[in-house]
Structures are given as C-alpha cells and as structure tokens.
Design an enzyme around this catalytic site. Sequence first.
Site, mmCIF file in Angstrom:
data_model
loop_
_atom_site.group_PDB
_atom_site.id
_atom_site.type_symbol
_atom_site.label_atom_id
_atom_site.label_comp_id
_atom_site.label_asym_id
_atom_site.label_seq_id
_atom_site.Cartn_x
_atom_site.Cartn_y
_atom_site.Cartn_z
ATOM 1 N N CYS A 11 0.872 -1.182 0.000
ATOM 2 C CA CYS A 11 0.000 0.000 0.000
ATOM 3 C C CYS A 11 0.903 1.224 0.000
ATOM 4 C CB CYS A 11 -0.981 -0.032 1.159
ATOM 5 S SG CYS A 11 -0.221 -0.203 2.770
ATOM 6 N N ARG A 50 -2.188 -0.800 5.423
ATOM 7 C CA ARG A 50 -3.404 -1.343 4.825
ATOM 8 C C ARG A 50 -3.145 -2.740 4.267
ATOM 9 N NH1 ARG A 50 -4.665 3.636 0.886
ATOM 10 N NH2 ARG A 50 -2.466 4.068 1.262
#
Lengths: 301, 154
Positions: A238, A243
Amino acid sequence: MPGYAHPEVLVSTAWVAEHRDDPRVRIVESDEDRGLYTMGHVPGAVEIDWQVDLQDPLQRDYIDRAAFERLCAARGIANDTTVVLYGDKNNWWACYTFWVFKLYGHADCRIMDGGRKRWELDGRPWSTDRVSPPAARYTASEQDGSIRALRDEVLRHVKAGRQLLDVRSPEEYRGERMHMPDYPNEGAVRGGHIPGAVNVPWARACNDDGTFKSVRDLEKLYLREVKLKRRSPTIAYCRIGERSSLTWFVLTYLLGFANVKNYDGSWLEWGNAVRVPIAKGEHPGGVGQPAAVGGSPDGQS
Amino acid sequence: MADEAAVTGGTAGDSVAERLARIADEFADLDSRDKLELLVEYAASLPPLPAAYAARRGDSRVHECQTPVFLWPEVIDGRAGLVAEVAPEAPTVKGFVAVLAEAVAGRPAAEAAALDDTFIDRTGLTDVLGILRSRGLRAILARVRKSLLAAGAG
C-alpha cells in the site's frame, strides 16, 4: 465462521468477553489514534501502538528482536500466550500488529472480528482502568522472511511476472494522487503502481460493521474479480505497509493463500526509489509492456 | 498591532506565549499515559461546532491531517479565536486543537506568533504520538498561526 481457511484466528466479541480474565489470554488494542484506547478499551486490554511501540526510532524498520522481547514482556505476553488483537478502522492497525507478532514468530494470534466498532454495536462495556499485567518472559524468533518482502525481492518478483496486489485507493493506483483520499502526502515523488499489480482497495474486504466479509464474497473479490491464484506467490503493498497487512491477513488466514508477503516499504519507498519501473493508469501493465512503465508519463490512462 | 489594553473582562490576561508555556509544562511533567489522558480531557472541552460554521466547511479543511479537521481561526475586534471541528475518532487531534483554542482565545492576533513548532516538542507529545502523527499536529499549528497573523494584519 464457516468456510474460512483458518477460522480459529478470528474470535467474536462474546469470546473476548468470556476470556478477559483468562491468564493464558492477553487482549491487545492497536489504533490509529491512541486517544481511543485512553477513552475506553475492552476491560483488561493493554495497548500496543504501531508507531511508538513497533517502529525503530532511528532506522526505518521495525523494532529489533530484543526490543520486541522487551515489549512483550512488559505487556505480560509470554511465548505461549494467546494474543487477541482488536482496534479501530476495521482492525486495520490490529492486523498490522498481528503481522509484526507473526514476523517475530508468535504462535497464537487472533483478531477480534469487527474490532472496536463491533464491541460498541454489541453494547459491551468500555473500561478506562489502567492495565498493568504481571511481567512475562519472552523469547522471540528471528524475523520470518516468508511474510515480509524487501525492495530487491519485489523487483525480482515484478520481473518474474508474479502476482502483486495494490490495496490503495484507485486514485493512488492510477497515479492521480500519492496518498489516501483525506490523508497527507507522506512524501512520494512519483505516482502510479508497481507494474503488474492489480488493485483491490483494502477496505473492500470488510463489512460496514467492521467484520470481515464472508469467504464467498472474499473469493469473488480476490479470485474472480482480479483473478489472483491461491497457490502463486503473492506480494501485497500500500503506502507504508499498514493497509496491506490487513489484506495479507485476509489472503493468508481467511482465503488460505499459500505464500503471501507484505511489502512494508510500499509506495513510500517504491515511489521514491531511483530506476524502479512504475506503471500509471488503470491497467496493471508489466515490465514487458513498455507502454505502461516508467519513462512513459502518460502510461495507459 | 492590537492594543493589549483592549483585552478585558473574563478573559485571562496572560499572553498566548505565557499560556503555551503553562500548557507545555502541564504536559511535560506527565508520563505517557497521563499525557494521553490530559489530551483526551482537552478534547472533551472543545465545544460542538456552531451551526453557522457547518455550512461552510469548504476551504477550512486541514489537508495535511490524517482525520477530518476543520479550522476557522478568526480575529474579531482585534481578538483571536479558534472555532474547530475534529472527527470523534481522532481524540488526540481534537485535544490538540482544543489546546490551541484555549491558548489564543481573546488575545491580540499578533500574539499568535508564539505558536511555533517548539511548542509540540516542549509538551513531549512527539514521544507519545510518534513522528507521523506529530507532523499532522505541526500542520494544524502552522495553519492557525498563519491565519491569525494574516487576519490580524488585514
């Protein structure tokens, strides 16, 4: 929770409520904003902060093995403790902490499905009590390289045409912005994605109540929509690897992918690195497809 | 330059610099857990956004910040004020904004020059929040300082 590859890693809020005084269990909260734990946490839960507790303050890396051992000991976590993680934002930071625990080889980690949101929706009590568990003894393993990808490995992975998953927003993936919508630009000088990467924004793995989607919905998303293969080596990334640690969790434990690594350097490293290939636009591109790689500013958009 | 003597009534007479020094000392003396609790207490003291402001959130957003933060630094009759809205999921950010609101309330706008980056260092909050989050707080601090100084000069 039928159908998940490793259903034992998810526990319900009811399970946590029942086990909160179990000395073999340590409940750990990890949040984007530390004030949330301060305002109220699951009774008996300790806090581990992803920035202050897990990042090395000098080198850009995770804390080293000795520091991880000290952290666990201070939080009352022994090698055989069941560590149950939860937090805000669909358990995003809880998954990040989970990943670091696996990096150092902790055996039994769980996620409380739905995190803070589900605990609140279930009407369970919050506590502001200070939690000081008795110190424990902890011996960490060396870092587990099978779940962490560093830059050179990612480059080899790209050149070999192996599967890559970009879990940022579509705008970041296309190269129109270099940070999450509503988040600061933390200093990447180029926008776009790693050539060959497909895009599934991380939060699509979660329901509105913060719990993970059913195995059927997850298969639809990852196996049919972007055609990832369970048995192929996979790297997820990410912006700074937070994430993608949630996506790593979903692919590994809920869908049973055989070999998934989190590239924690992510776009903050790749988008600043010299002479690494970059693709722009909505198509994955690839190093064999010059129209999509760095050097062609229009990409395929 | 606003007239010091114009600031009267119930507003504390100490300057923005003095208030910041007092608040920084208050934080600096505490351990990590107490620092977080004090920030959360400050967060609870931030009043809800007056309805008149809700309609004009447009350019009041601090984009460098990790959570929705809307700031309206204002100077009315030479006196500074800070109206703000911060998402409830970001209590430490909200607490920091409440600290700034308390520091500038009712003071001459020119005193906002005291809102410099060293304030965050003096509180010791960087050790508690980490580098990335502190960067967001610096952006808020800079926005309030610049807006108040510009409004005060205008």
